[in-house]
Scaffold this motif. Structure first.
Motif, PDB file in Angstrom:
ATOM      1  N   TRP A   1       0.841  -1.203   0.000  1.00 16.45           N
ATOM      2  CA  TRP A   1       0.000   0.000   0.000  1.00 16.45           C
ATOM      3  C   TRP A   1       0.871   1.246   0.000  1.00 16.45           C
ATOM      4  O   TRP A   1       0.543   2.237   0.619  1.00 16.45           O
ATOM      5  CB  TRP A   1      -0.938  -0.010   1.214  1.00 16.45           C
ATOM      6  CG  TRP A   1      -1.679  -1.306   1.358  1.00 16.45           C
ATOM      7  CD1 TRP A   1      -1.521  -2.239   2.328  1.00 16.45           C
ATOM      8  CD2 TRP A   1      -2.684  -1.814   0.481  1.00 16.45           C
ATOM      9  NE1 TRP A   1      -2.353  -3.304   2.120  1.00 16.45           N
ATOM     10  CE2 TRP A   1      -3.094  -3.075   0.985  1.00 16.45           C
ATOM     11  CE3 TRP A   1      -3.286  -1.340  -0.694  1.00 16.45           C
ATOM     12  CZ2 TRP A   1      -4.057  -3.861   0.379  1.00 16.45           C
ATOM     13  CZ3 TRP A   1      -4.247  -2.131  -1.303  1.00 16.45           C
ATOM     14  CH2 TRP A   1      -4.623  -3.371  -0.771  1.00 16.45           C
TER      15      TRP A   1
ATOM     16  N   ASP B   1      -6.029   3.810  -1.936  1.00 13.57           N
ATOM     17  CA  ASP B   1      -5.634   2.518  -1.361  1.00 13.57           C
ATOM     18  C   ASP B   1      -4.755   2.727  -0.129  1.00 13.57           C
ATOM     19  O   ASP B   1      -4.918   2.043   0.890  1.00 13.57           O
ATOM     20  CB  ASP B   1      -4.893   1.671  -2.399  1.00 13.57           C
ATOM     21  CG  ASP B   1      -5.831   1.059  -3.419  1.00 13.57           C
ATOM     22  OD1 ASP B   1      -7.048   1.042  -3.157  1.00 13.57           O
ATOM     23  OD2 ASP B   1      -5.354   0.614  -4.480  1.00 13.57           O
TER      24      ASP B   1
ATOM     25  N   ASP C   1      -6.889   4.004   2.716  1.00 16.57           N
ATOM     26  CA  ASP C   1      -7.704   2.947   3.321  1.00 16.57           C
ATOM     27  C   ASP C   1      -6.905   2.062   4.265  1.00 16.57           C
ATOM     28  O   ASP C   1      -7.446   1.529   5.238  1.00 16.57           O
ATOM     29  CB  ASP C   1      -8.336   2.079   2.224  1.00 16.57           C
ATOM     30  CG  ASP C   1      -9.433   2.806   1.455  1.00 16.57           C
ATOM     31  OD1 ASP C   1      -9.955   3.797   1.988  1.00 16.57           O
ATOM     32  OD2 ASP C   1      -9.745   2.390   0.330  1.00 16.57           O
TER      33      ASP C   1
END
Length: 493
Positions: A284, A290, A293
């Motif tokens: 990530w 992304d 998150d």
């Protein structure tokens, strides 16, 4: 005329791609050993420890900071698209010295900055006329605070309108290759007391990638296409980021020393922050949705230091600061009125009641980010072999080092070092095998062998300690480290 101190000098540095967690030591404080100048800044300012940027992309994040409004639409970060901003709010009363990077939010009629030759003559003529007027006036000049809200003259409007209006938010992307230390030097040279209130503004692309500086300021070369994610690579990316952050700390130190030497430190409102962070979490890495998150603590939370005029003691404020609060806070500190609606809230006002955060991967599409002050990240493990000396050991294998020739004639005085080593090993060497990299017999790094990247490389190492190198020819060696700790020297090609 404004009373003394009513409109203090403002010194504002916006760093780029700097997560708060990169500055933290294990105790949650600024790591004073690695970053003494950030620690000194925190020790004399208010540290808004729960501060977050509003976007992971500078063309959206920086306009939000300087307008006090959340991103609402896709637009180029240009004064024609954001006419209401920090520079236009202060520009009539304040002298503006701005070093922007990939934005152009300060219009030429307000800003003393590098301009094209076509614009430069107009700025020079107007400023020379103002200076001549002050010199020739029979009485002391007076600055009218209402000047900051007046309509621009036709000449000024023509000056601003002469520049093409960009459509692309990346319209200044070609400036990413500009020499950031040189831009910093220009900013530093302008930190001088002035009879007129002055805003000194710098957006510095540090410690933003490309990572190319050691903490000492020595420059090193590396391939542009090294992966930033995946086994081995993500730890290397974070190590390079932290090394460049060490150099950024030196720049902050130079700023503080200059401010104290010129007498500006006590007088000025000093603000140091970053527009956004970046994630170094494996799988990530980056700063898009992304990453938000899975690692919002690294992407959204940023350092935010505010030293008020006359402030001596440091303090910590954990209010829910969002970067739309920046301009309202500046307005209160400088006793200026901002004549447009802002979404932010001044730090001098009561804290906002909600605890969650607004984040915009795309303008007009806010997402909610939860969480408070981030905890420190675990440090990158340091192999116990680093710093040890290696004697004669058996030869056992081969390796290819792409930049081996860089060690033949090292010139530390020239500002550059071969601090990155990369290459490959035979296919039969298992992934995860440890490689020890030595310079002149001392281990500078231990890195894993990984699956080949797009260019076929299976290892890369950062040698961040300048003391490894000497002027002239330097000996580079690689060793394969066995599971039992034994070493086998690899023949290099």
């Amino acid at each position: 005329a404004a009373g003394a101190g009513a409109h203090p000098p403002v010194v504002m540095i916006v760093l780029d791609e700097l997560p708060l967690v990169s500055l933290l030591g294990p105790d949650g404080r600024i790591d004073a050993e690695r970053y003494p100048n950030f620690a000194a800044l925190a020790g004399g300012s208010t540290w808004y420890r729960n501060a977050t940027g509003v976007s992971g992309w500078t063309p959206y994040a920086l306009p939000a900071m300087l307008t006090g409004r959340y991103p609402e639409r896709e637009a180029a970060p240009h004064y024609s698209q954001y006419p209401d901003n920090l520079f236009t709010a202060l520009g009539g009363l304040y002298r503006i010295k701005a070093e922007e990077s990939i934005t152009r939010l300060c219009p030429p009629s307000r800003c003393e900055q590098a301009t094209t030759p076509e614009q430069g003559l107009g700025v020079l003529v107007r400023e020379s006329g103002r200076l001549l007027g002050r010199i020739a006036a029979p009485v002391d000049s007076r600055i009218d605070p209402e000047d900051s809200y007046r309509e621009r003259t036709a000449a000024e409007a023509g000056l601003d309108a002469a520049e093409p209006v960009p459509d692309d938010p990346k319209f200044r992307w070609d400036t990413l290759d500009d020499n950031q230390p040189a831009r910093f030097t220009a900013f530093l040279a302008g930190l001088r007391p002035d009879t007129r209130p002055t805003l000194h503004f710098l957006h510095l692309l540090m410690p933003h990638s490309p990572w190319a500086y050691l903490p000492s300021g020595a420059h090193y070369a590396a391939p542009d296409d090294l992966p930033n994610d995946g086994a081995g690579w993500v730890d290397l990316a974070r190590a390079r980021h932290l090394a460049q952050l060490g150099y950024t700390d030196r720049l902050i130190g130079e700023t503080l020393r200059t401010l104290r030497a010129t007498g500006l430190y006590d007088q000025a409102l000093v603000m140091v922050t970053a527009d956004h962070g970046v994630s170094f979490r494996r799988d990530w890495q980056g700063r898009g949705m992304d990453a938000i998150d899975h690692a919002a603590n690294e992407v959204a939370w940023v350092p935010m230091f505010v030293k008020e005029p006359g402030q001596r003691a440091g303090r910590v404020d954990d209010r829910n600061w969002e970067h739309v609060d920046l301009l309202p806070t500046i307005a209160d500190e400088t006793h200026m009125r901002v004549p447009w609606r802002m979404d932010g809230r001044s730090a001098k006002a009561a804290p906002r009641e909600r605890a969650d955060k607004r984040f915009y991967d795309r303008p007009g599409q806010p997402v909610t980010v939860t969480g408070g002050v981030p905890a420190p990240l675990p440090p990158i493990p340091v192999d116990p072999l680093v710093g040890t000396r290696v004697g004669d050991v058996p030869v056992g294998g081969t390796a290819t080092v792409a930049n081996r020739d860089a060690f033949d004639a090292v010139d530390p005085a020239g500002g550059g070092l071969p601090a990155m080593v990369w290459g490959t090993v035979p296919d039969g060497v298992p992934d995860g095998t440890r490689l020890a990299v030595t310079v002149n017999g001392t281990v500078g790094a231990v890195v894993p062998v990984v699956p080949p990247d797009a260019a076929g490389r299976r290892f890369a190492a950062l040698l961040a300690d300048d003391r490894l190198f000497a002027a002239g020819a330097n000996r580079l060696d690689l060793y394969r480290v066995g599971d039992d700790g034994t070493l086998r020297r690899l023949t290099l090609s």
